[in-house]
Design a protein around this motif. Structure first.
Motif, mmCIF file in Angstrom:
data_model
loop_
_atom_site.group_PDB
_atom_site.id
_atom_site.type_symbol
_atom_site.label_atom_id
_atom_site.label_comp_id
_atom_site.label_asym_id
_atom_site.label_seq_id
_atom_site.Cartn_x
_atom_site.Cartn_y
_atom_site.Cartn_z
ATOM 1 N N GLY A 101 57.811 46.527 31.455
ATOM 2 C CA GLY A 101 57.429 45.720 32.680
ATOM 3 C C GLY A 101 58.437 44.714 33.000
ATOM 4 N N LYS A 102 58.539 44.369 34.393
ATOM 5 C CA LYS A 102 59.520 43.242 34.998
ATOM 6 C C LYS A 102 58.526 42.103 34.581
ATOM 7 N N MET A 103 59.301 40.999 33.978
ATOM 8 C CA MET A 103 58.594 39.713 33.820
ATOM 9 C C MET A 103 58.085 39.053 35.034
ATOM 10 N N GLU A 104 56.950 38.279 34.763
ATOM 11 C CA GLU A 104 56.235 37.657 35.982
ATOM 12 C C GLU A 104 55.849 38.561 37.251
ATOM 13 N N THR A 105 55.647 39.875 37.099
ATOM 14 C CA THR A 105 55.305 40.638 37.983
ATOM 15 C C THR A 105 54.475 41.910 37.540
ATOM 16 N N ASP A 106 53.939 42.695 38.374
ATOM 17 C CA ASP A 106 53.129 43.886 38.066
ATOM 18 C C ASP A 106 53.990 45.164 38.019
ATOM 19 N N ALA A 107 55.244 45.191 38.283
ATOM 20 C CA ALA A 107 56.353 46.224 38.460
ATOM 21 C C ALA A 107 56.816 46.590 37.115
ATOM 22 N N TRP A 108 57.460 47.998 37.404
ATOM 23 C CA TRP A 108 57.771 48.537 36.220
ATOM 24 C C TRP A 108 59.060 49.030 36.497
ATOM 25 N N ILE A 109 60.005 49.236 35.386
ATOM 26 C CA ILE A 109 61.386 49.372 35.556
ATOM 27 C C ILE A 109 61.773 50.586 34.380
ATOM 28 N N HIS A 110 62.313 51.855 34.893
ATOM 29 C CA HIS A 110 62.567 52.876 33.942
ATOM 30 C C HIS A 110 63.847 52.480 33.308
ATOM 31 N N LYS A 154 65.298 36.676 29.621
ATOM 32 C CA LYS A 154 64.879 37.005 31.073
ATOM 33 C C LYS A 154 64.453 38.415 31.256
ATOM 34 N N TRP A 155 64.804 39.287 30.269
ATOM 35 C CA TRP A 155 63.955 40.536 30.349
ATOM 36 C C TRP A 155 63.398 41.216 29.281
ATOM 37 N N GLU A 164 66.127 48.860 40.150
ATOM 38 C CA GLU A 164 66.370 47.649 39.224
ATOM 39 C C GLU A 164 66.715 48.359 37.904
ATOM 40 N N SER A 165 67.542 47.748 37.143
ATOM 41 C CA SER A 165 67.642 48.370 35.432
ATOM 42 C C SER A 165 67.770 47.231 34.411
ATOM 43 N N ILE A 166 67.448 47.242 33.178
ATOM 44 C CA ILE A 166 67.633 46.325 32.180
ATOM 45 C C ILE A 166 69.251 46.040 32.188
ATOM 46 N N PRO A 167 69.397 45.142 31.574
ATOM 47 C CA PRO A 167 71.053 45.096 31.313
ATOM 48 C C PRO A 167 71.768 45.971 30.296
ATOM 49 N N VAL A 168 72.882 46.431 30.515
ATOM 50 C CA VAL A 168 73.712 47.348 29.560
ATOM 51 C C VAL A 168 74.699 46.254 28.968
ATOM 52 N N ILE A 169 74.829 46.035 27.972
ATOM 53 C CA ILE A 169 75.598 45.165 27.191
ATOM 54 C C ILE A 169 76.864 45.973 26.265
ATOM 55 N N LYS A 175 61.049 31.404 23.853
ATOM 56 C CA LYS A 175 62.422 31.313 24.479
ATOM 57 C C LYS A 175 62.817 32.716 24.997
ATOM 58 N N TYR A 176 62.600 33.468 23.908
ATOM 59 C CA TYR A 176 62.674 34.910 23.977
ATOM 60 C C TYR A 176 61.488 35.674 24.082
ATOM 61 N N LYS A 177 61.497 36.660 24.813
ATOM 62 C CA LYS A 177 60.037 37.050 25.322
ATOM 63 C C LYS A 177 59.798 38.481 25.022
ATOM 64 N N SER A 178 58.974 38.932 24.157
ATOM 65 C CA SER A 178 58.527 40.358 24.158
ATOM 66 C C SER A 178 57.601 40.888 25.363
ATOM 67 N N VAL A 179 58.402 41.975 25.742
ATOM 68 C CA VAL A 179 57.719 42.523 27.089
ATOM 69 C C VAL A 179 56.854 43.819 26.963
ATOM 70 N N GLU A 180 56.008 43.869 27.709
ATOM 71 C CA GLU A 180 55.269 45.113 27.923
ATOM 72 C C GLU A 180 56.252 46.233 28.370
ATOM 73 N N HIS A 181 55.807 47.604 27.631
ATOM 74 C CA HIS A 181 56.648 48.835 27.893
ATOM 75 C C HIS A 181 55.602 49.909 27.556
ATOM 76 N N ARG A 182 55.819 51.016 28.179
ATOM 77 C CA ARG A 182 55.146 52.308 28.080
ATOM 78 C C ARG A 182 56.094 53.498 28.283
ATOM 79 N N VAL A 183 55.280 54.462 27.598
ATOM 80 C CA VAL A 183 56.232 55.638 27.924
ATOM 81 C C VAL A 183 55.207 56.828 28.812
#
Length: 308
Positions: free
Chosen positions: A202-211, A33-34, A8-13, A234-242
């Motif tokens: 973090g992938k929303m609504e899950t405990d999984a991570w996306i690089h 969504k992301w 999986e990957s986050i959108p690239v626009i 409506k817009y979501k701030s999402v957990e992230h880590r390094v």
């Protein structure tokens, strides 16, 4: 991080054609969504990106006695701070990172107080990014039925902070993190990575991570808590880590675009005008930020401070 979703990957626009309404749709969709997306062909010159990355490396290569002049105890201004980890006093385990945090007040103040090794490049990066940040916020506001962006501009982006982050090689990367899991307190974060990688979302609504893989010339954008609150969720701030890295030094340069400390933030009137119920209360932004800085990085719990 036990669960990492490799496929999986986050959108690239692609932002090369800003007249295409599809671009604004993609941005709003990604923010919903992301909470994270990457932008390419954004118009910030590549040499500006390369220069500020190089300036970050230059600053962190200075002798310790030079860098320490900007520590909290020694800095000539509270708007410039060199430090390590996030809040060493509040953390059980320190993060494997150094940072230089630069709060922007004016060009004059920056010229006078920001470190010579990086100030010109950091100011250029902020200046050249401003158009893109405004455009992104305008696109996001239009989807919330906020048509008068001018009246909201100081609330959305009235203050800015740029950080230079340095993640040195770690001898035991499995024992620590570069940055612990958290969401940002900003409206938007505008992040320049180098080519090393290590940012996980973090992938929303899950405990999984996306690089989030480094893409040459790209900028990573993420929604901060302030925008989640103003958009009433409506817009979501999402957990992230390094992740800490055992083989490479890594630098990154985020610009945090924020409300001003004295601003009151809460769901925007335009979002609630059709009878939608407010999830968040009105809070003084500086109170929200103080709450965030009282504790270590512990996920996304800060936002509960603003919940009704």
């Amino acid at each position: 991080m036990t669960k990492v979703l490799d496929k999986e990957s986050i959108p690239v626009i692609d932002m090369s054609n800003l007249d295409d309404p599809n671009v604004a749709d993609q941005i709003a969709n990604a923010a919903e969504k992301w909470g994270f997306f990457q932008i390419v062909n954004h118009g910030v010159p590549i040499e500006v990106l390369e220069d500020v990355r190089e300036a970050a490396r230059r600053f962190f290569q200075l002798p310790a006695e030079e860098k320490i002049k900007f520590s909290q105890e020694n800095s000539p201004t509270k708007n410039v701070r060199f430090g390590t980890s996030f809040i060493p006093k509040a953390e059980k385990a320190l993060e494997w990172k150094d940072y230089l945090s630069l709060f922007y007040v004016s060009d004059e103040e920056s010229s006078a107080f920001w470190p010579a090794a990086c100030k010109n490049e950091a100011i250029q990066f902020m200046k050249k990014s401003e158009f893109v940040v405004k455009w992104l916020l305008q696109a996001l506001m239009q989807k919330l039925n906020v048509d008068d962006m001018d009246s909201k501009q100081s609330l959305l982006m009235g203050s800015k902070r740029i950080n230079l982050n340095y993640y040195p090689i770690c001898p035991n990367p499995e024992l620590t993190v570069g940055v612990g899991r958290h969401s940002d307190v900003s409206t938007l974060t505008f992040l320049l990575q180098d080519n090393i990688g290590g940012l996980f979302v973090g992938k929303m609504e899950t405990d999984a991570w996306i690089h989030v893989p480094p893409i040459s010339g790209s900028i990573v954008i993420n929604v901060g808590d302030a925008l989640q609150i103003m958009s009433n969720g409506k817009y979501k701030s999402v957990e992230h880590r390094v992740a800490a890295n055992g083989s490479n030094n890594r630098v990154s340069v985020p610009i945090f675009v924020n409300p001003r400390p004295g601003d009151i933030i809460g769901p925007l009137a335009e979002v609630l005008k059709n009878g939608e119920k407010a999830i968040y209360k009105q809070v003084l932004y500086s109170d929200y930020v103080k709450h965030f800085f009282r504790k270590g990085h512990d996920g996304k719990e800060t936002i509960d401070f603003a919940k009704i």
